[in-house]
Design an enzyme around this catalytic site. Structure first.
Site, mmCIF file in Angstrom:
data_model
loop_
_atom_site.group_PDB
_atom_site.id
_atom_site.type_symbol
_atom_site.label_atom_id
_atom_site.label_comp_id
_atom_site.label_asym_id
_atom_site.label_seq_id
_atom_site.Cartn_x
_atom_site.Cartn_y
_atom_site.Cartn_z
ATOM 1 N N CYS A 7 0.835 -1.205 0.000
ATOM 2 C CA CYS A 7 0.000 0.000 0.000
ATOM 3 C C CYS A 7 0.867 1.252 0.000
ATOM 4 O O CYS A 7 1.647 1.481 0.919
ATOM 5 C CB CYS A 7 -0.929 -0.015 1.208
ATOM 6 S SG CYS A 7 -1.842 1.509 1.396
ATOM 7 N N HIS A 49 -4.052 0.754 8.312
ATOM 8 C CA HIS A 49 -4.553 0.457 6.960
ATOM 9 C C HIS A 49 -6.023 0.061 7.013
ATOM 10 O O HIS A 49 -6.365 -1.063 7.373
ATOM 11 C CB HIS A 49 -3.740 -0.658 6.300
ATOM 12 C CG HIS A 49 -4.209 -0.924 4.899
ATOM 13 N ND1 HIS A 49 -3.808 -0.165 3.820
ATOM 14 C CD2 HIS A 49 -5.077 -1.835 4.409
ATOM 15 C CE1 HIS A 49 -4.409 -0.613 2.733
ATOM 16 N NE2 HIS A 49 -5.184 -1.630 3.057
ATOM 17 N N ASN A 93 -13.572 9.549 -1.840
ATOM 18 C CA ASN A 93 -13.919 8.600 -2.893
ATOM 19 C C ASN A 93 -13.874 7.185 -2.324
ATOM 20 O O ASN A 93 -12.917 6.834 -1.621
ATOM 21 C CB ASN A 93 -12.941 8.730 -4.054
ATOM 22 C CG ASN A 93 -13.007 10.096 -4.723
ATOM 23 O OD1 ASN A 93 -14.077 10.691 -4.809
ATOM 24 N ND2 ASN A 93 -11.873 10.600 -5.174
ATOM 25 N N HIS A 106 -8.683 7.787 2.703
ATOM 26 C CA HIS A 106 -8.121 9.146 2.730
ATOM 27 C C HIS A 106 -9.217 10.160 2.516
ATOM 28 O O HIS A 106 -10.139 9.932 1.727
ATOM 29 C CB HIS A 106 -7.016 9.323 1.678
ATOM 30 C CG HIS A 106 -7.388 8.898 0.289
ATOM 31 N ND1 HIS A 106 -7.415 7.581 -0.112
ATOM 32 C CD2 HIS A 106 -7.760 9.632 -0.788
ATOM 33 C CE1 HIS A 106 -7.782 7.518 -1.396
ATOM 34 N NE2 HIS A 106 -8.008 8.751 -1.818
HETATM 35 P P1 5GP Z 1 -8.408 8.769 -4.949
HETATM 36 O O1 5GP Z 1 -8.672 8.838 -6.424
HETATM 37 O O2 5GP Z 1 -8.014 7.387 -4.514
HETATM 38 O O3 5GP Z 1 -9.503 9.370 -4.114
HETATM 39 O O4 5GP Z 1 -7.191 9.757 -4.696
HETATM 40 C C1 5GP Z 1 -5.861 9.361 -4.622
HETATM 41 C C2 5GP Z 1 -5.049 10.634 -4.610
HETATM 42 O O5 5GP Z 1 -3.739 10.297 -4.218
HETATM 43 C C3 5GP Z 1 -4.929 11.329 -5.984
HETATM 44 O O6 5GP Z 1 -5.430 12.654 -5.888
HETATM 45 C C4 5GP Z 1 -3.447 11.283 -6.297
HETATM 46 O O7 5GP Z 1 -2.963 12.449 -6.915
HETATM 47 C C5 5GP Z 1 -2.815 11.077 -4.924
HETATM 48 N N1 5GP Z 1 -1.574 10.314 -4.954
HETATM 49 C C6 5GP Z 1 -1.383 9.112 -5.574
HETATM 50 N N2 5GP Z 1 -0.116 8.695 -5.375
HETATM 51 C C7 5GP Z 1 0.488 9.641 -4.613
HETATM 52 C C8 5GP Z 1 1.807 9.766 -4.086
HETATM 53 O O8 5GP Z 1 2.688 8.924 -4.284
HETATM 54 N N3 5GP Z 1 2.070 10.874 -3.339
HETATM 55 C C9 5GP Z 1 1.120 11.834 -3.101
HETATM 56 N N4 5GP Z 1 1.501 12.890 -2.372
HETATM 57 N N5 5GP Z 1 -0.131 11.747 -3.599
HETATM 58 C C10 5GP Z 1 -0.445 10.666 -4.341
HETATM 59 ZN ZN ZN Z 2 -2.369 1.283 3.588
#
Ligand code: 5GP
Ligand code: ZN
Length: 119
Positions: A7, A49, A93, A106
């Site tokens: 993860c 997690h 989301n 998150h």
């Molecule tokens: P989800 O689409 O799952 O709600 O959002 C995941 C978010 O995590 C996205 O906005 C994406 O830009 C962010 N994200 C994905 N990988 C990383 C990473 O390695 N570092 C950071 N700081 N943000 C990430």
């Molecule tokens: Zn995790």
């Protein structure tokens, strides 16, 4: 602390993958989104997690409450303008149809002057 080996957000919370940290305590970690949609865009995660909101139960109530309270506090600290003219958006989301890409719970906290890229 329960973590998942593959993860990316568990690795960010532990410091194994670097991030721009906004806040940390024993239960929670907050960091800037790598692809921000708006002038302010950071994520709040539990260090534990939990894959998504679909897995939360009554035992997570105080953790989720702390995440909400922290969202409002950090939003202002990170530059969101004051309510009511300013404000912020909290997005969680959940699942593929809910638009979730990273399966570690998150809260997106998004704000600042418009226009934004999304939302
Ligand atoms: P989800 O689409 O799952 O709600 O959002 C995941 C978010 O995590 C996205 O906005 C994406 O830009 C962010 N994200 C994905 N990988 C990383 C990473 O390695 N570092 C950071 N700081 N943000 C990430
Ligand atoms: Zn995790």
């Amino acid at each position: 602390m329960s973590t998942s080996d593959n993860c990316i957000f568990c690795k960010i919370a532990s410091g194994a993958i670097p991030s721009k940290k906004v806040y940390e305590d024993d239960e929670l970690f907050a960091f800037h989104d790598i692809k921000p949609w708006a002038p302010v865009h950071f994520l709040i995660i539990p260090k534990m997690h939990i894959p998504s909101m679909a897995q939360v139960g009554p035992e997570h109530g105080s953790l989720l409450g702390r995440m909400m309270v922290l969202a409002a506090q950090l939003a202002l600290e990170q530059g969101c303008n004051p309510y009511p003219e300013g404000g912020f958006r909290i997005v969680v989301n959940t699942g593929t149809e809910g638009g979730q890409e990273v399966h570690h719970l998150h809260f997106h906290v998004i704000g600042g002057a418009r226009p934004w890229l999304k939302g």
